[in-house]
Design a protein around this motif. Sequence first.
Motif, short mmCIF file in Angstrom:
data_model
loop_
_atom_site.label_atom_id
_atom_site.label_comp_id
_atom_site.label_asym_id
_atom_site.label_seq_id
_atom_site.Cartn_x
_atom_site.Cartn_y
_atom_site.Cartn_z
N ARG A 51 0.81 -1.21 0.00
CA ARG A 51 0.00 0.00 0.00
C ARG A 51 0.86 1.27 0.00
N ALA A 52 1.92 1.28 0.79
CA ALA A 52 2.76 2.47 0.87
C ALA A 52 3.41 2.76 -0.48
N GLU A 53 3.94 1.71 -1.13
CA GLU A 53 4.54 1.91 -2.45
C GLU A 53 3.50 2.36 -3.46
N ALA A 54 2.30 1.79 -3.37
CA ALA A 54 1.23 2.16 -4.29
C ALA A 54 0.84 3.62 -4.11
N GLU A 55 0.81 4.07 -2.86
CA GLU A 55 0.50 5.49 -2.61
C GLU A 55 1.59 6.39 -3.18
N ASP A 56 2.84 5.96 -3.07
CA ASP A 56 3.95 6.73 -3.66
C ASP A 56 3.78 6.83 -5.17
N VAL A 57 3.43 5.71 -5.80
CA VAL A 57 3.23 5.70 -7.25
C VAL A 57 2.08 6.63 -7.63
N THR A 58 0.99 6.56 -6.88
CA THR A 58 -0.16 7.42 -7.17
C THR A 58 0.20 8.89 -7.05
N GLN A 59 0.93 9.23 -5.99
CA GLN A 59 1.33 10.62 -5.80
C GLN A 59 2.24 11.10 -6.93
N GLU A 60 3.20 10.27 -7.31
CA GLU A 60 4.12 10.66 -8.38
C GLU A 60 3.38 10.78 -9.72
N ALA A 61 2.44 9.86 -9.98
CA ALA A 61 1.68 9.92 -11.23
C ALA A 61 0.84 11.21 -11.29
N MET A 62 0.21 11.57 -10.17
CA MET A 62 -0.58 12.79 -10.15
C MET A 62 0.30 14.02 -10.30
#
Length: 201
Positions: A51-62
Amino acid sequence: MGQGADGRSASDRDADLLAAYAAGEAHAARALLERLGPRVLALATRMLGDRAEAEDVTQEAMLRLWRQAPRWRDGEAKVSTWLTRVALNLATDRLRRRRGVPLDTAFGEGAEPADGRPGVEAGLRAAERAAALRTALAELPERQAQAVALRHLEGLSNPEIAAVMALSVEAVESLTARGRRALAARLGERRGALTLEDGDD
């Protein structure tokens, strides 16, 4: 996608919001995040199992979407398609840097099931299957892994995958077919635990 009461499609509304953000309307960023963030987070979570990595990916994509906003040209691509492609590449980069996910991380947040809790054994099996799938995906050629993830984890149709990956539908079909065969070979005895079947497009 369906149309809203104003006759605008979801992709049109996304483009309108991005244009509004580029024009300095800060509220548009929040609206886009609420519209598109959950899908990106779900894709990244399914691919990475963390989940933490996925949140990082989401933040970077946005963040990349915000940076792209001033240069966005409406009609060239759907905002959601562009964002999915960015998130997919970011998640793939993270998978490339590791070889598999330890079983204990598959539960997320470091949680451990309590002894004797109903469904613990089933949860362990599901976690093991998920970890095995992520490990096998990380070992596939990049484009095959992306196509398989979008088809069988995200549930996109072949035409939708073609748009995300900027490929023809035929190329997507070939990638997913080769990816499934490669996964089956890598998973060996565990391949029966995975359901990777074609759907109708």
